[in-house]
Design a protein around this motif. Structure first.
Motif, PDB file in Angstrom:
ATOM      1  N   SER A  37       0.319  58.616   4.198  1.00 21.45           N
ATOM      2  CA  SER A  37       1.131  59.361   5.171  1.00 21.45           C
ATOM      3  C   SER A  37       2.390  58.577   5.556  1.00 21.45           C
ATOM      4  CB  SER A  37       0.313  59.707   6.414  1.00 21.45           C
ATOM      5  OG  SER A  37      -0.151  58.530   7.049  1.00 21.45           O
ATOM      6  N   TYR A  78       4.780  58.701   2.530  1.00 24.17           N
ATOM      7  CA  TYR A  78       5.360  60.045   2.459  1.00 24.17           C
ATOM      8  C   TYR A  78       6.457  60.209   3.509  1.00 24.17           C
ATOM      9  CZ  TYR A  78       5.831  65.102   2.806  1.00 24.17           C
ATOM     10  OH  TYR A  78       6.348  66.381   2.848  1.00 24.17           O
ATOM     11  N   ASP A  79       6.163  59.847   4.749  1.00 26.12           N
ATOM     12  CA  ASP A  79       7.146  59.999   5.827  1.00 26.12           C
ATOM     13  C   ASP A  79       8.419  59.217   5.536  1.00 26.12           C
ATOM     14  OD1 ASP A  79       5.420  61.677   7.207  1.00 26.12           O
ATOM     15  OD2 ASP A  79       4.755  60.118   8.612  1.00 26.12           O
ATOM     16  N   ALA A 138      10.252  60.853   2.453  1.00 22.37           N
ATOM     17  CA  ALA A 138      10.752  62.192   2.741  1.00 22.37           C
ATOM     18  C   ALA A 138      11.957  62.190   3.671  1.00 22.37           C
ATOM     19  CB  ALA A 138       9.638  63.040   3.357  1.00 22.37           C
ATOM     20  N   GLY A 169       1.442  65.454   0.189  1.00 16.60           N
ATOM     21  CA  GLY A 169       2.182  64.374  -0.446  1.00 16.60           C
ATOM     22  C   GLY A 169       3.150  64.844  -1.517  1.00 16.60           C
ATOM     23  N   LEU A 219       6.570  65.723  -2.894  1.00 18.70           N
ATOM     24  CA  LEU A 219       7.993  65.503  -2.652  1.00 18.70           C
ATOM     25  C   LEU A 219       8.824  65.990  -3.846  1.00 18.70           C
ATOM     26  CD1 LEU A 219       7.871  61.951  -1.033  1.00 18.70           C
ATOM     27  CD2 LEU A 219       8.692  64.047   0.046  1.00 18.70           C
ATOM     28  N   ARG A 236       5.001  62.731  -6.246  1.00 23.11           N
ATOM     29  CA  ARG A 236       3.822  62.846  -5.394  1.00 23.11           C
ATOM     30  C   ARG A 236       3.501  61.509  -4.743  1.00 23.11           C
ATOM     31  NH1 ARG A 236       4.546  67.190  -7.586  1.00 23.11           N
ATOM     32  NH2 ARG A 236       3.043  68.814  -8.034  1.00 23.11           N
ATOM     33  N   VAL A 237       2.977  61.585  -3.525  1.00 25.46           N
ATOM     34  CA  VAL A 237       2.401  60.426  -2.852  1.00 25.46           C
ATOM     35  C   VAL A 237       0.910  60.726  -2.722  1.00 25.46           C
ATOM     36  CG1 VAL A 237       2.381  58.984  -0.792  1.00 25.46           C
ATOM     37  CG2 VAL A 237       4.546  59.997  -1.581  1.00 25.46           C
ATOM     38  N   VAL A 275       2.568  56.272  -5.597  1.00 26.32           N
ATOM     39  CA  VAL A 275       3.675  57.203  -5.758  1.00 26.32           C
ATOM     40  C   VAL A 275       3.835  57.450  -7.249  1.00 26.32           C
ATOM     41  CG1 VAL A 275       6.113  57.618  -5.292  1.00 26.32           C
ATOM     42  CG2 VAL A 275       4.768  56.248  -3.694  1.00 26.32           C
TER      43      VAL A 275
END
Length: 129
Positions: free
Chosen positions: A15, A18-19, A22, A66, A68, A85-86, A95
Motif C-alpha cells: 500500500s 502504491y501510494d 501513484a 495495486g 497502476l 502492478r504493485v 513492482v
C-alpha cells in the motif's frame, strides 16, 4: 512481439509503494523514462516532459488492487499501454512492469527493459530510504 516483465522487490508494504508510485508529483523522482520534470495535470491526464518529448499519461483510477496501468500518448499521437502492478510479496511489495517490444528493434527493446529496471530501482531506493 516480445514482452518482458521487469520487477523489483521493495521492503515496504504494498500500500505504501502504491501510494508513492501513484502520486504524480513523485514521478520525476523515480520514472525517468516517463517524466523528467514536474508533471502537470490536465483534466484526467498528466502531461510530462519525457525523453521522447511531451507526453500525455492517463493512469488507471485509484484502486485497492495495486493496478497502476497507464496509457502514454506519444508526441506522434501513438498510444502505448503500460501494465504496472504493485503486488504483496513476502518481503514487502513487488513492482512488476510489463515492457512490450512493439516495433522496437531488439537492441532498443533491451535498452527499454534496462531503463525500466533503473526506474524501479530508483523507486525502491526512495520508498525504502
Amino acid at each position: 512481439m516480445k514482452s518482458t516483465h521487469v520487477s523489483q522487490v521493495i521492503a515496504a508494504p504494498a500500500s505504501r509503494v502504491y501510494d508513492f508510485a501513484a502520486n504524480p508529483d513523485n514521478l520525476p523522482r523515480w520514472a525517468a523514462g516517463l517524466a523528467q520534470a514536474e508533471v502537470r495535470r490536465d483534466g484526467e491526464d498528466l502531461v510530462a516532459a519525457s525523453p521522447m518529448g511531451d507526453v500525455r499519461v492517463r493512469f488507471a483510477p485509484p484502486n485497492d488492487f495495486g493496478v497502476l496501468d497507464h496509457d502514454v500518448t506519444l508526441p506522434s499521437g501513438e498510444v502505448v499501454n503500460n501494465p504496472l502492478r504493485v503486488l504483496d510479496h513476502p518481503d514487502g511489495a513487488e513492482v512488476v512492469f510489463t515492457v512490450r517490444q512493439l516495433a522496437a528493434s531488439d537492441d532498443d527493446f533491451a535498452r527499454d527493459c534496462a531503463a525500466v529496471a533503473r526506474d524501479l530501482e530508483a523507486l525502491r531506493e526512495l520508498v525504502e530510504g
